[in-house]
Design a protein around this motif. Sequence first.
Motif, PDB file in Angstrom:
ATOM      1  N   THR A 214      42.471  29.747  85.544  1.00  8.62           N
ATOM      2  CA  THR A 214      43.319  28.578  85.800  1.00  8.62           C
ATOM      3  C   THR A 214      44.781  29.011  85.735  1.00  8.62           C
ATOM      4  O   THR A 214      45.160  29.843  84.910  1.00  8.62           O
ATOM      5  CB  THR A 214      43.062  27.468  84.764  1.00  8.62           C
ATOM      6  OG1 THR A 214      43.245  27.996  83.447  1.00  8.62           O
ATOM      7  CG2 THR A 214      41.657  26.922  84.904  1.00  8.62           C
ATOM      8  N   VAL A 216      49.026  27.854  85.945  1.00  5.95           N
ATOM      9  CA  VAL A 216      50.111  26.874  85.887  1.00  5.95           C
ATOM     10  C   VAL A 216      51.376  27.540  86.434  1.00  5.95           C
ATOM     11  O   VAL A 216      51.701  28.672  86.054  1.00  5.95           O
ATOM     12  CB  VAL A 216      50.345  26.379  84.439  1.00  5.95           C
ATOM     13  CG1 VAL A 216      51.677  25.640  84.326  1.00  5.95           C
ATOM     14  CG2 VAL A 216      49.206  25.475  83.996  1.00  5.95           C
ATOM     15  N   VAL A 239      46.125  24.384  88.192  1.00  5.43           N
ATOM     16  CA  VAL A 239      45.937  23.119  87.452  1.00  5.43           C
ATOM     17  C   VAL A 239      47.251  22.391  87.166  1.00  5.43           C
ATOM     18  O   VAL A 239      47.248  21.203  86.849  1.00  5.43           O
ATOM     19  CB  VAL A 239      45.173  23.346  86.124  1.00  5.43           C
ATOM     20  CG1 VAL A 239      43.762  23.852  86.394  1.00  5.43           C
ATOM     21  CG2 VAL A 239      45.925  24.305  85.196  1.00  5.43           C
ATOM     22  N   TYR A 249      49.767  17.631  86.461  1.00  5.78           N
ATOM     23  CA  TYR A 249      48.692  18.395  85.834  1.00  5.78           C
ATOM     24  C   TYR A 249      47.347  17.738  86.097  1.00  5.78           C
ATOM     25  O   TYR A 249      47.209  16.509  85.984  1.00  5.78           O
ATOM     26  CB  TYR A 249      48.956  18.469  84.326  1.00  5.78           C
ATOM     27  CG  TYR A 249      47.845  19.072  83.494  1.00  5.78           C
ATOM     28  CD1 TYR A 249      47.370  20.357  83.750  1.00  5.78           C
ATOM     29  CD2 TYR A 249      47.286  18.356  82.423  1.00  5.78           C
ATOM     30  CE1 TYR A 249      46.359  20.928  82.974  1.00  5.78           C
ATOM     31  CE2 TYR A 249      46.278  18.916  81.637  1.00  5.78           C
ATOM     32  CZ  TYR A 249      45.821  20.201  81.918  1.00  5.78           C
ATOM     33  OH  TYR A 249      44.819  20.752  81.148  1.00  5.78           O
ATOM     34  N   PRO A 251      43.460  19.123  84.967  1.00  8.66           N
ATOM     35  CA  PRO A 251      42.643  20.225  84.453  1.00  8.66           C
ATOM     36  C   PRO A 251      41.484  20.600  85.367  1.00  8.66           C
ATOM     37  O   PRO A 251      40.978  21.728  85.308  1.00  8.66           O
ATOM     38  CB  PRO A 251      42.134  19.697  83.099  1.00  8.66           C
ATOM     39  CG  PRO A 251      42.337  18.226  83.134  1.00  8.66           C
ATOM     40  CD  PRO A 251      43.479  17.967  84.055  1.00  8.66           C
ATOM     41  N   CYS A 288      45.890  27.272  79.980  1.00  9.69           N
ATOM     42  CA  CYS A 288      45.637  27.933  81.259  1.00  9.69           C
ATOM     43  C   CYS A 288      45.380  29.413  81.009  1.00  9.69           C
ATOM     44  O   CYS A 288      45.660  29.931  79.926  1.00  9.69           O
ATOM     45  CB  CYS A 288      46.810  27.755  82.222  1.00  9.69           C
ATOM     46  SG  CYS A 288      48.364  28.469  81.637  1.00  9.69           S
ATOM     47  N   THR A 289      44.874  30.091  82.025  1.00 10.20           N
ATOM     48  CA  THR A 289      44.667  31.532  81.918  1.00 10.20           C
ATOM     49  C   THR A 289      45.970  32.277  82.217  1.00 10.20           C
ATOM     50  O   THR A 289      46.353  33.194  81.508  1.00 10.20           O
ATOM     51  CB  THR A 289      43.579  31.994  82.914  1.00 10.20           C
ATOM     52  OG1 THR A 289      42.508  31.062  82.933  1.00 10.20           O
ATOM     53  CG2 THR A 289      43.049  33.366  82.530  1.00 10.20           C
ATOM     54  N   ALA A 310      48.728  30.142  77.500  1.00  7.18           N
ATOM     55  CA  ALA A 310      48.278  31.061  78.555  1.00  7.18           C
ATOM     56  C   ALA A 310      47.823  32.391  77.959  1.00  7.18           C
ATOM     57  O   ALA A 310      48.328  32.816  76.918  1.00  7.18           O
ATOM     58  CB  ALA A 310      49.408  31.294  79.552  1.00  7.18           C
TER      59      ALA A 310
END
Length: 417
Positions: A214, A216, A239, A249, A251, A288-289, A310
Amino acid sequence: MAIDIMNPYEMAVAQFEDAGRRLGLSQAMRAILSKPKRELTVNFPVRMDNGDVRMFTGYRVQHNINRGPAKGGIRYSPQVSLDEVRALAMWMTWKCAVVGIPFGGAKGGVICDPHQMSHAELERLTRRYATEISILIGPDSDIPAPDMNTNPQVMAWIMDTYSMHKGYSVPAAITGKPLAIGGSEGRLEATARGVQFVTREAMRDRGMKPEETTVVIQGFGNVGSITARLISEMGCKVVGVSDISGGVYNPAGLDVYKTLRYSREHGGLKGLPGAEAVTNQELLELPCTVLIPAALENQLTRSNAPRIQARMIIEAANGPTTPEADMILNERGIPVIPDILANAGGVTVSYFEWVQDLQRFFWAENEINNRLESIMTRAYRAMCDKAEEQQVNLRLGAYLLAVARVAEATEIRGVYP
């Protein structure tokens, strides 16, 4: 919050000094590389549409030109300051060096709000600013490009103004131009494409699968919006995104194409259907990733660094992370792919455009993208190898490579006279 905002030039110098000490550079070399070579401040009148004349202030700073002509963008913003332009010029020096292209660093800016100006007013401001800085710029000395709030049309006006002074067309004096007057295929997407290549490599290194990733993105201008599209095409789920009006946003993932269309039609992201509204600061702290700051300096600070969720940060903006935030993120084990590498795709394709203009011979877009991919992935790998060899974080790894290259060129050329 204000206490966390660091002067951008002080931040740039602090980052350089850390690398300079580790490289064992002499006091003289550190003194030379910590200061810009040239700084030009211009104050100029512009006639507005209502007949009034307003004075504007602009800058052009060349940090170092020992590896080649100065290269760097021009930004239009009410927040432009001499220290910001100095910092950006220094970062450009390291950016060109880390990817191995033969340019030095420069930057320019005008204190103005282009969103409050008509097309005609913007053209008159641009042409007058170009005239004022024409004593510095040129295809062999200093080649401007687009930056925040400037675009191919603004570059066309600058190229035309410079050419009018010369009496003949000089397309190589500017990059980021429209294709019709010597621009390069792939230039508009270049910075974002470089971000994509670096993100892909960093994800591979950490075993992150696109379908499980994911993302951002803070900032939805040229770089942020195209990055969102390219990252989603890789299979990642975007996301959260934001622009000056705030963030959105979801998810479950945003439909990037619908988001792009909504932003174009409504002049911003505010009110995007099917998404929760968040502030720009809240956006940075979303789960997020991968977090990609693609807006301004001083976004990740000691205040919010402890709350960043993150697993990895890719700096598409210049100077988004303060040194204090860097330390906190490092201690938390969150890798930061630094700006001087992550967003170097733009200057790399600007280099390709300059070469094509000089040769009057143009390349196909796939050739440009392939060359960009090769340069970005090679520079990414060299940064990782240097960081591992020296047991330092990735930013310092990139700086050790870049500063060593500029110092070597400076040492070989010597001190004139």
